[in-house]
Enzyme design. Sequence first.
Site, PDB file in Angstrom:
ATOM      1  N   ARG A  92       0.834  -1.213   0.000  1.00 24.16           N
ATOM      2  CA  ARG A  92       0.000   0.000   0.000  1.00 24.16           C
ATOM      3  C   ARG A  92       0.871   1.267   0.000  1.00 24.16           C
ATOM      4  NH1 ARG A  92       0.166   3.701   3.161  1.00 24.16           N
ATOM      5  NH2 ARG A  92      -0.040   2.389   4.998  1.00 24.16           N
ATOM      6  N   PHE A 131       8.550  10.959  -3.003  1.00 24.89           N
ATOM      7  CA  PHE A 131       8.212  12.263  -2.423  1.00 24.89           C
ATOM      8  C   PHE A 131       9.200  12.520  -1.297  1.00 24.89           C
ATOM      9  CE2 PHE A 131       5.337  14.981   0.201  1.00 24.89           C
ATOM     10  CZ  PHE A 131       4.691  15.750  -0.765  1.00 24.89           C
ATOM     11  N   TRP A 164      14.015   8.518   4.672  1.00 25.56           N
ATOM     12  CA  TRP A 164      12.773   7.749   4.637  1.00 25.56           C
ATOM     13  C   TRP A 164      12.009   8.007   3.345  1.00 25.56           C
ATOM     14  CZ3 TRP A 164      13.580   4.089   7.711  1.00 25.56           C
ATOM     15  CH2 TRP A 164      14.166   4.288   8.960  1.00 25.56           C
ATOM     16  N   ASN A 243      -2.417  14.881   2.899  1.00 22.11           N
ATOM     17  CA  ASN A 243      -3.811  14.550   3.230  1.00 22.11           C
ATOM     18  C   ASN A 243      -4.294  13.350   2.427  1.00 22.11           C
ATOM     19  OD1 ASN A 243      -4.173  16.614   5.066  1.00 22.11           O
ATOM     20  ND2 ASN A 243      -4.934  18.057   3.526  1.00 22.11           N
ATOM     21  N   ARG A 246      -2.637  10.220   3.810  1.00 20.60           N
ATOM     22  CA  ARG A 246      -3.155   9.882   5.151  1.00 20.60           C
ATOM     23  C   ARG A 246      -4.567   9.298   5.041  1.00 20.60           C
ATOM     24  NH1 ARG A 246      -1.119  15.602   7.817  1.00 20.60           N
ATOM     25  NH2 ARG A 246       1.044  14.979   8.248  1.00 20.60           N
ATOM     26  N   GLN A 282     -14.043 -18.817  26.717  1.00 17.29           N
ATOM     27  CA  GLN A 282     -14.531 -17.452  26.909  1.00 17.29           C
ATOM     28  C   GLN A 282     -13.436 -16.413  26.656  1.00 17.29           C
ATOM     29  OE1 GLN A 282     -16.611 -17.090  30.645  1.00 17.29           O
ATOM     30  NE2 GLN A 282     -18.062 -18.707  30.122  1.00 17.29           N
ATOM     31  N   GLU A 366       4.006   9.705   8.112  1.00 17.38           N
ATOM     32  CA  GLU A 366       2.962  10.604   7.578  1.00 17.38           C
ATOM     33  C   GLU A 366       2.144  11.214   8.707  1.00 17.38           C
ATOM     34  OE1 GLU A 366       1.319   9.542   3.905  1.00 17.38           O
ATOM     35  OE2 GLU A 366       3.109   8.441   3.301  1.00 17.38           O
ATOM     36  N   PHE A 386       2.433  22.355  20.206  1.00 13.99           N
ATOM     37  CA  PHE A 386       3.596  21.719  19.558  1.00 13.99           C
ATOM     38  C   PHE A 386       4.879  22.187  20.214  1.00 13.99           C
ATOM     39  CE2 PHE A 386       0.649  20.965  16.011  1.00 13.99           C
ATOM     40  CZ  PHE A 386       0.969  19.647  15.739  1.00 13.99           C
TER      41      PHE A 386
HETATM   42  P1  TGC Z   1       1.253  24.998  10.196  1.00 16.19           P
HETATM   43  O1  TGC Z   1       1.452  26.466  10.466  1.00 16.19           O
HETATM   44  O2  TGC Z   1       0.214  24.291  10.967  1.00 16.19           O
HETATM   45  O3  TGC Z   1       0.946  24.789   8.665  1.00 16.19           O
HETATM   46  C1  TGC Z   1       1.761  25.353   7.668  1.00 16.19           C
HETATM   47  C2  TGC Z   1       0.849  25.572   6.468  1.00 16.19           C
HETATM   48  O4  TGC Z   1       0.314  24.314   6.067  1.00 16.19           O
HETATM   49  C3  TGC Z   1      -1.119  24.338   6.149  1.00 16.19           C
HETATM   50  N1  TGC Z   1      -1.521  23.018   6.633  1.00 16.19           N
HETATM   51  C4  TGC Z   1      -2.190  22.148   5.887  1.00 16.19           C
HETATM   52  N2  TGC Z   1      -2.653  22.229   4.627  1.00 16.19           N
HETATM   53  C5  TGC Z   1      -3.304  21.164   4.142  1.00 16.19           C
HETATM   54  N3  TGC Z   1      -3.487  20.047   4.856  1.00 16.19           N
HETATM   55  C6  TGC Z   1      -3.029  19.909   6.106  1.00 16.19           C
HETATM   56  N4  TGC Z   1      -3.212  18.787   6.774  1.00 16.19           N
HETATM   57  C7  TGC Z   1      -2.352  20.992   6.684  1.00 16.19           C
HETATM   58  N5  TGC Z   1      -1.763  21.220   7.883  1.00 16.19           N
HETATM   59  C8  TGC Z   1      -1.270  22.461   7.836  1.00 16.19           C
HETATM   60  C9  TGC Z   1      -1.430  25.451   7.112  1.00 16.19           C
HETATM   61  O5  TGC Z   1      -2.723  25.975   6.884  1.00 16.19           O
HETATM   62  C10 TGC Z   1      -0.341  26.437   6.782  1.00 16.19           C
HETATM   63  O6  TGC Z   1      -0.696  27.097   5.591  1.00 16.19           O
HETATM   64  P2  TGC Z   1      -0.397  28.684   5.432  1.00 16.19           P
HETATM   65  O7  TGC Z   1      -0.945  29.022   4.088  1.00 16.19           O
HETATM   66  O8  TGC Z   1      -1.120  29.352   6.572  1.00 16.19           O
HETATM   67  O9  TGC Z   1       1.082  28.821   5.545  1.00 16.19           O
HETATM   68  O10 TGC Z   1       2.653  24.299  10.313  1.00 16.19           O
HETATM   69  P3  TGC Z   1       3.449  23.820  11.564  1.00 16.19           P
HETATM   70  O11 TGC Z   1       4.878  24.057  11.250  1.00 16.19           O
HETATM   71  O12 TGC Z   1       2.858  24.428  12.824  1.00 16.19           O
HETATM   72  O13 TGC Z   1       3.259  22.222  11.556  1.00 16.19           O
HETATM   73  C11 TGC Z   1       2.074  21.611  11.631  1.00 16.19           C
HETATM   74  C12 TGC Z   1       2.248  20.089  11.670  1.00 16.19           C
HETATM   75  C13 TGC Z   1       3.095  19.627  12.841  1.00 16.19           C
HETATM   76  C14 TGC Z   1       0.844  19.538  11.820  1.00 16.19           C
HETATM   77  C15 TGC Z   1       2.909  19.622  10.362  1.00 16.19           C
HETATM   78  O14 TGC Z   1       4.222  20.031  10.327  1.00 16.19           O
HETATM   79  C16 TGC Z   1       2.851  18.137  10.193  1.00 16.19           C
HETATM   80  O15 TGC Z   1       1.857  17.614   9.695  1.00 16.19           O
HETATM   81  N6  TGC Z   1       3.935  17.414  10.579  1.00 16.19           N
HETATM   82  C17 TGC Z   1       4.061  15.994  10.262  1.00 16.19           C
HETATM   83  C18 TGC Z   1       4.818  15.879   8.989  1.00 16.19           C
HETATM   84  C19 TGC Z   1       4.704  14.541   8.369  1.00 16.19           C
HETATM   85  O16 TGC Z   1       3.640  13.965   8.276  1.00 16.19           O
HETATM   86  N7  TGC Z   1       5.853  14.083   7.917  1.00 16.19           N
HETATM   87  C20 TGC Z   1       5.930  12.825   7.219  1.00 16.19           C
HETATM   88  C21 TGC Z   1       6.018  13.081   5.755  1.00 16.19           C
HETATM   89  S1  TGC Z   1       6.182  11.678   4.841  1.00 16.19           S
HETATM   90  C22 TGC Z   1       7.698  11.872   4.101  1.00 16.19           C
HETATM   91  O17 TGC Z   1       8.397  12.789   4.215  1.00 16.19           O
HETATM   92  C23 TGC Z   1       8.116  10.856   3.231  1.00 16.19           C
HETATM   93  S2  TGC Z   1       7.031  10.762   1.937  1.00 16.19           S
HETATM   94  C24 TGC Z   1       6.255   9.417   2.401  1.00 16.19           C
HETATM   95  C25 TGC Z   1       7.156   8.244   2.249  1.00 16.19           C
HETATM   96  O18 TGC Z   1       8.072   8.265   1.394  1.00 16.19           O
HETATM   97  O19 TGC Z   1       6.881   7.249   2.953  1.00 16.19           O
END
Ligand code: TGC
Length: 386
Positions: A92, A131, A164, A243, A246, A282, A366, A386
């Site tokens: 997946r 990515f 990763w 999104n 996820r 059970q 993710e 955070f």
């Molecule tokens: P924050 O200020 O909350 O957000 C920055 C900008 O992003 C917007 N935003 C979103 N937009 C769409 N969908 C979402 N779910 C969003 N979450 C936030 C937000 O509106 C803002 O936009 P703007 O226009 O105002 O600038 O940012 P923050 O720095 O406070 O962080 C928020 C946090 C912690 C939730 C975010 O950093 C996060 O989700 N962290 C987890 C990152 C993650 O999931 N990393 C794994 C990535 S996977 C990978 O790298 C490898 S690819 C996959 C693989 O190969 O397996």
Amino acid sequence: MLTPEEADVWQLEDRLPAEVVALRDRVRAYIDQALRPHLPSWWEAGHLPAFVISDLADLQAFGGEAGTLSRSAGLWQGVLMRELERADSGLRSLVSVHAHLAMEAIARYGTADQIAEWLAPMRRGERLGCFALTDVQSGSDPAAMQTTCRWTGAEWRISGQKRWVTNGTRAAIGVVWAREEPDGPIRGFLLPTDHPGLRREPIGFKGSLRLSDSAVWHLDLRLDEGWRLPGAQGLGAALACLNQARYGIAWGVVGAAMDCVAEAKAYVTQRSAFGRALAATQLVQEAWVGCVARLGLMQLTAFRLAELRDAQALHPLQISLAKRDNVRMALWVARKARELMGAEGISWRHGPMRHLANLETVDTYEGTYAVHTLAIGRQLLGSNAF
Ligand code: TGC
């Protein structure tokens, strides 16, 4: 074996449109016949054979032609992820990263020329995508990335290290995220993986997602402006792609739980101890019904996500909640199924131990359980923890 329909206590399969039922049955038959017998040895070897990628393309796992599926896109994608993860989270993940991160980023942020050049061969599985968002130094906090890009007036210079990267050694094309120096936004670029400034290093010694190709990328790049994805500006652009992935995880882990429930049932109905079938005790019934109950809750959540998505009313908070809780419930189910199967359960010839090991990664990548918890808390309580 328990069929997925038998585990469908809330009769949600009845709500699938005909084209999604056809997809489900096609993918399930392929997996059960062509992949399932080999999964334990491939997992042990840490390798998924390349022919699987073209088979997945033939199954339209990287997207079919639009049109007939448009009214059920959420269910179509969700059920596909579920069926793939019934086999293995690594299968997946390959599709999630290729289709829902790389292809999604190109479709959203690319130029007409970039879209025309890349999406069709990616849909046919001829060019695999990945990515590269996570830096070596910052996983949960991508805003702190140290990978940088700088426009010299003639080209982009990009340097840094990504970690990763799923599909990282196999991919033909990557989507790379870098922060513009000195004080610009995060930007997204296409990177052909034969670029001389890219060095790829496979990540070994993994006790989880062993079918996934995971890599570290060392970047020292010079790229023409034509490789920049013009619409990919700001961290929100990367998170919008996440999104999609996820959403696929929230659905996919339902499949892992289904597989565990089915194997545990087969075991406890055939095995006896102290003069009776395990299924007639059970403690075993309490554990197995606990699995089925959680599976039902996971399915209800996934189907509701699909409804909201198709109504274009799905909020990232709902995706965070579903990803966070469905993965934790799948972990509970996998652990309980492993326990129900006793010593036999520790072998990854059976699904539960392999799923359990995989789901530890799925709980982390993710967006970790903690990140999604705090994102939901921030949204609903109005305070940033955070
Ligand atoms: P924050 O200020 O909350 O957000 C920055 C900008 O992003 C917007 N935003 C979103 N937009 C769409 N969908 C979402 N779910 C969003 N979450 C936030 C937000 O509106 C803002 O936009 P703007 O226009 O105002 O600038 O940012 P923050 O720095 O406070 O962080 C928020 C946090 C912690 C939730 C975010 O950093 C996060 O989700 N962290 C987890 C990152 C993650 O999931 N990393 C794994 C990535 S996977 C990978 O790298 C490898 S690819 C996959 C693989 O190969 O397996």
